[in-house]
Design an enzyme around this catalytic site. Structure first.
Site: not given
Ligand code: 13P
Length: 253
Positions: A9, A11, A95, A97, A166, A172, A210
């Site tokens: 992903n 983003k 997601h 976010e 997640e 992140g 992560s």
């Molecule tokens: P990270 O691997 O950067 O922590 O992000 C995870 C994520 O949100 C994937 O959708």
């Protein structure tokens, strides 16, 4: 056994040049036959040009979100039907976010899942608790509610897709859930799905938060971790290839 999936992903990161370089580097390091499925969720503007080079490697390309409606006066939005039209095969839904930053409720997430299925996109439903919710002992309840809000609407049609666990506190932050913590939630998710029938019992459950080459093997060694949804590390072709290799070596056969 559920399908094994490693998904990236991106983003809101990347450019056309970065995508081209990334796919060229993947092609260089590609080993065939692949023993797991690989997916990429670039920003929507890069989806059309990712399709051809990704498909040549057998990589599926997906959207990071789609709008619930098929068309209409929704300035700036993109429909699942449009994603299918340019060759996308998957979409993320829910997601964290988008839940946090765009205020998407469980109802919105369910509506977007319906839209994906209507258009023929496979939905990857993201669920996960915040640190506060975990500390309060509510992690499983929160995840169950997020999952059931969608299952109540689409039922076993979710079998066409996948679930990604997640935990928000691991996204992140560099802080990964331990393999044991992740596995415990994956078992809880599997139980919820299985209770609704054998088709849902086979839905792949990915872990995200992560994931890196250094921690992927230990996560994939867990029985109910069928793959990973990788954020930051998926922007680096070498790291992404290493995570794919870890799945093939340490994941369930
Ligand atoms: P990270 O691997 O950067 O922590 O992000 C995870 C994520 O949100 C994937 O959708």
């Amino acid at each position: 056994m559920p399908q094994r999936i490693v998904a990236g992903n991106w983003k809101m990161n990347g450019s056309r040049a970065q995508l081209a370089a990334f796919l060229a580097a993947l092609r260089q390091g590609w080993a065939e036959p692949r023993r797991c499925d690989v997916l990429l969720f670039p920003p929507a503007l890069l989806v059309p040009e990712a399709i051809e080079p990704a498909s040549a490697l057998g990589i599926g390309v997906g959207m990071q979100t789609v709008h619930p409606e098929a068309s209409g006066a929704f300035t700036g939005e993109l429909a699942a039907e449009m994603a299918v039209d340019v060759g996308a095969s998957w979409t993320l839904v829910g997601h964290s976010e988008r839940r946090e930053l765009c205020g998407e409720s469980d109802e919105d997430v369910a509506a977007r899942t319906v839209a994906a299925l209507r258009a023929g996109l496979r939905p990857m439903l993201c669920v996960g608790e915040t640190l506060e919710q975990r500390r309060a002992g509510n992690a499983e309840t929160v995840v169950r509610e997020q999952l059931e809000a969608v299952l109540a609407v689409v039922g076993d049609e979710l079998a066409a897709g996948a679930v990604a666990y997640e935990p928000v506190w691991a996204i992140g932050t560099g802080e990964t859930a331990s393999p044991e913590t992740a596995e415990a939630m994956h078992v809880a998710i599997r139980d919820i799905l299985k209770a609704r029938g054998p088709r849902l019992g086979m839905v792949p459950i990915l872990y995200g938060g992560s994931v890196k080459p250094e921690n992927a093997a230990a996560l994939f060694a867990k029985e109910d971790i069928d793959g990973a949804l990788v954020g930051g590390a998926s922007l680096d072709a070498a790291a992404f290839l290493a995570i794919i290799a870890a799945m093939e070596t340490h994941g369930n056969p």
